[in-house]
Scaffold this active site. Structure first.
Site, PDB file in Angstrom:
ATOM      1  N   GLU A   1       0.834  -1.223   0.011  1.00 17.44           N
ATOM      2  CA  GLU A   1      -0.009  -0.149   0.108  1.00 17.44           C
ATOM      3  C   GLU A   1       0.794   1.149  -0.167  1.00 17.44           C
ATOM      4  OE1 GLU A   1      -3.438   0.107  -0.201  1.00 17.44           O
ATOM      5  OE2 GLU A   1      -3.221  -1.971  -0.685  1.00 17.44           O
TER       6      GLU A   1
ATOM      7  N   SER B   1     -40.488 -35.098  43.704  1.00 20.12           N
ATOM      8  CA  SER B   1     -40.039 -35.442  44.710  1.00 20.12           C
ATOM      9  C   SER B   1     -38.844 -34.777  45.161  1.00 20.12           C
ATOM     10  CB  SER B   1     -39.508 -37.043  45.104  1.00 20.12           C
ATOM     11  OG  SER B   1     -41.140 -37.790  44.819  1.00 20.12           O
TER      12      SER B   1
END
Length: 812
Positions: free
Chosen positions: A87, A462
């Site tokens: 770049e 239970s």
């Protein structure tokens, strides 16, 4: 001649002045529209919400943009060189604008009458990305140039490059080089190869079209360009260039580097954080530290899946998903439409032999399924829950061309599997403060996002009985109280059929001590106890454990656990027994930090602690060896905590101790004997099975950890013969606790003041006479010995105590 030279000189000066004055004029014209580049110092990158375990392992990353901010020092030097080569190779020399590149762009634009080339430096790209729109216009380009110069005069080259490499879009929702490394190669930045770095550095030119997922061929070409530029710049040697250029382009989209699989947890956190902070939570870089323990979460996930797969095996094989021609060229493509679910992989049966079968998975791996263990379980099942005879060889189960699910074992072999129709949930928490240490809401989140651990309200059966029994102890009952286990008929009133409850076994034991009634989960004993203490009293007492009175049935079915409750509620309630009687509240988020590290939220849980000191210590189950933890729990010592941070006492320490001892008998000789395999004396709990075996539960604990397991169908129906809490849900709890308590010493509640012991007759529950060979030791609340008003000053039993009133059919 001299006149001509003068004219030429004047013309040159005029052109030169134009070149000088035009930019100056343009600058003063555009300057008022330029943003303040100093705001870059305060720029908030759109970083997704990240969720971690308490020991720092990533659970989830949530948000539209994938971004992992890094410092300049964290960026590998070859990555920086690759971007410079691709770049802006003069980045460290220019002052924001590359004049030669810019003039070239101007020339091309003038010739073509449109802005085709950008000529942008890295600084100019940063200016455009941070402040400008991407359209190619002369006005925008001038603003880009002026902003670049301002950025260069305000920031160092390292700061500019760091901002750029964190900000730039690199395709597939990835922003910045660290996110791109994860997305394309599934690696952290420092593990990338030179070829992979060059691939990423080539993306800014056209991130959506030349990335290695969208177009591997174009990505290879762009990588070759970057590598040539690096070679020309002297960043790499010819040998490094050749090796990187020849590397295969291997890439696929990867999700975030999740270290702990806990999607149900992640979704709970997401909803909570968005409620607290709004939509900004998705992009503001919040880091959420949960109370989840990575080791316990992995164990919970594995334990739930193992228990559900075992249940599924017991109920037969439902056959292959499909059948295709194994010789067809596209045979393997039929796997593409089948997702992986709960660790099960779709596979194509390629061969069936005398002792095994061979399958091929979607990624091309070949696995062998042995008959013994891998196929021998696959008896044919039917829609009514029945199963046929066991197969005698692989051919009785599979044929080449079958599409099936398999469970890989990691050694080249696998078991035949199928996605369970059954579902389950599991949650564990620290009883000291209610911190959730693991949570699983179903077999597979991506198959069903419904969180059964926190959202599914089901009857606990239970497993609710201990709350009734705890209230009974305060009402005058003792573990030695004898209650009749016999049929009972409850008048339903005018026009209503009478209620005739029974025990699950359909058998009755006659006179039964309360301790035995709990251990063997005798329904008729529990109903008679509830009727004796009163429903209103029992409902009010149960609210001490965190239940709302409105969610509890105000009738005798309360004794059988007919309330609608979640596994998380049950685990939180059981923590009262585990911590010695204190009511804590469950919580999942320990703290939320923003992108700058400022804590925006910190939990302040109530602590269960009879004697606390200011300096905390690590809890025994906090972290695996070598891991870092942020959670602390109080240690025993002089109390100095503010009362506002202490959990309220729900029941007495004496009551919690006796109830825990009674629930130890559920494991020692009751309905949870399968947990004896753990070979520990510090565990207690209670099974639960609802009417018609629609739900099965086990809630259990020691002094350091509470966990609840639930198994059932989403659309309620019978689980099948013998599928009860101790057979269906308990194995999940056992698998989990075997890992959770590995290497841990036993953690018992110490016997508190207010508890006494005495020898009793096992048949009558009364104090045993001298020399009674059958006598047993039993615990009692002080002052509530059977047959007396308590211990006298001389240490002997006192006067006879008032007996419980008898109902028409007798309580005792």
């Amino acid at each position: 001649m001299s006149r001509l030279l003068a004219l030429l000189a004047a013309g040159f000066m005029l052109v030169a002045s134009a070149f000088v004055l035009a930019p100056i004029g343009a600058y003063y014209y555009l300057a008022p529209t330029l943003p303040d580049v100093a705001t870059l110092r305060d720029v908030h990158l759109q970083v997704p919400l990240r969720v971690y375990t308490r020991d720092g392992r990533l659970i989830a990353q949530i948000g539209e943009q994938r971004r992992v901010p890094v410092t300049f020092e964290q960026i590998p030097r070859p990555m920086i060189q690759a971007f410079l080569a691709a770049e802006d190779n003069q980045f460290f020399e220019h002052s924001g604008v590359d004049l030669s590149g810019l003039l070239r762009a101007v020339y091309v634009s003038a010739v073509s009458h449109e802005a085709k080339q950008g000529g942008s430096t890295i600084t100019m790209q940063l200016a455009r990305n941070m402040f400008l729109t991407p359209e190619k216009q002369i006005r925008r380009k001038l603003r880009e140039i002026f902003l670049a110069r301002r950025i260069e005069s305000t920031f160092s080259k390292q700061e500019i490059l760091t901002l750029y490499l964190n900000k730039i879009f690199l395709g597939n929702r990835s922003y910045g080089v660290a996110a791109a490394a994860e997305v394309y190669f599934g690696k952290p930045l420092n593990e990338l190869s030179l070829a992979e770095m060059a691939t990423i550095a080539g993306l800014p030119k056209a991130p959506s079209t030349i990335n290695p997922i969208a177009s591997p061929e174009r990505a290879v070409q762009r990588r070759a360009y970057v590598l040539r530029r690096m070679l020309d710049a002297g960043y790499i040697s010819p040998a490094e260039h050749d090796a990187a250029a020849a590397a295969p382009m291997e890439s696929q989209e990867h999700g975030p580097r999740v270290e702990v699989d806990a999607p149900y947890v992640a979704e709970m956190v997401r909803a909570d954080v968005v409620e607290r902070f709004g939509e900004e939570a998705y992009s503001a870089g919040y880091r959420v530290t949960t109370t989840i323990d990575s080791r316990l979460q992995r164990s919970a996930d594995w334990s739930l899946r193992a228990a559900l797969l075992e249940y599924d095996r017991r109920h037969g094989y439902r056959g292959p998903l499909a059948h295709v021609d194994p010789a067809a060229a596209d045979a393997a493509s039929h796997l593409d439409a089948r997702p992986s679910v709960g660790g099960l992989l779709p596979a194509l049966v390629t061969a069936v032999g005398a002792t095994d079968a061979t399958v091929r998975t979607r990624n091309g791996a070949s696995l062998r399924i042995p008959f013994e263990g891998g196929l021998s379980w696959a008896r044919p099942g039917d829609d009514k829950g029945g199963i046929g005879v066991a197969p005698k060889n692989p051919g009785a189960v599979l044929s080449a061309g079958d599409i099936v699910y398999v469970l890989p074992l990691g050694d080249g072999t696998a078991y035949l599997g199928q996605i369970p129709l059954i579902q389950g949930a599991f949650v564990s928490l620290d009883p000291t403060d209610g911190a959730i240490t693991s949570l699983v809401g179903g077999f597979d989140f991506y198959q069903s996002k419904f969180n059964r651990a926190a959202q599914a309200k089901r009857q606990p059966g239970s497993s609710f009985k201990p709350f009734i029994y705890s209230g009974a102890l305060e009402h005058g009952f003792t573990p030695a109280s004898v209650i009749l286990d016999a049929p009972i008929v409850v008048d339903g009133g005018a026009g209503t059929e009478a209620w005739r409850p029974s025990n699950d076994s359909k058998s009755f034991s006659g006179p039964t001590r309360m301790r035995d009634g709990l251990a063997r989960s005798r329904n008729l004993v529990s109903i008679r106890i509830l009727r004796a203490v009163g429903v209103d009293y029992a409902v009010d007492y149960a609210t001490r454990f965190g239940f709302a009175a409105a969610e509890l049935p105000h009738n005798l079915t309360l004794a059988l656990g007919t309330a609608q409750l979640t596994p998380l509620q049950m685990a939180t309630a059981y923590s009262v027994f585990a911590n010695g009687g204190y009511r804590v509240e469950s919580y999942l988020i320990d703290r939320v930090d923003d992108a700058e590290g400022t804590t925006r939220y910190a939990a302040s849980p109530l602590l269960a602690c009879a004697d606390c000191r200011a300096e905390p210590i690590e809890t025994a189950l906090d972290t695996p060896a070598g891991a870092q933890s942020t959670r602390k729990s109080p240690a025993a010592g002089p109390s100095s905590l503010d009362d506002r941070h202490l959990a309220p006492q729900a029941i007495s320490a004496a009551n919690a101790f006796i109830m825990t001892d009674m629930m130890k008998d559920v494991i020692r000789r009751g309905t949870a004997r399968r947990a004896l395999v753990l070979k520990r004396d510090d565990i207690a709990g209670k099974t639960g099975t609802t009417n018609d075996r629609r739900d099965t539960w086990f809630s259990g604990f020691n002094a350091g950890l509470v966990a609840t397991a639930w198994v059932g169908f989403d659309q309620e129906r019978n689980l099948g013969a013998n599928e009860e809490g101790g057979h269906t849900a308990l194995p999940m709890w056992v698998y989990f606790m075997s890992e959770a308590m590995r290497g841990q010493g036993e953690r018992q509640l110490r016997q508190p003041e207010g508890v006494v012991s005495a020898r009793i007759s096992p048949s009558s529950g009364q104090l045993a006479g001298p020399g009674d060979p059958s006598a047993l030791f039993e615990f009692f609340l002080e002052g509530k010995l059977p047959g007396s008003n308590g211990i006298g000053d001389d240490g002997q039993p006192g006067e006879p105590a008032t007996q419980h009133p008898q109902s028409e059919d007798g309580i005792f």
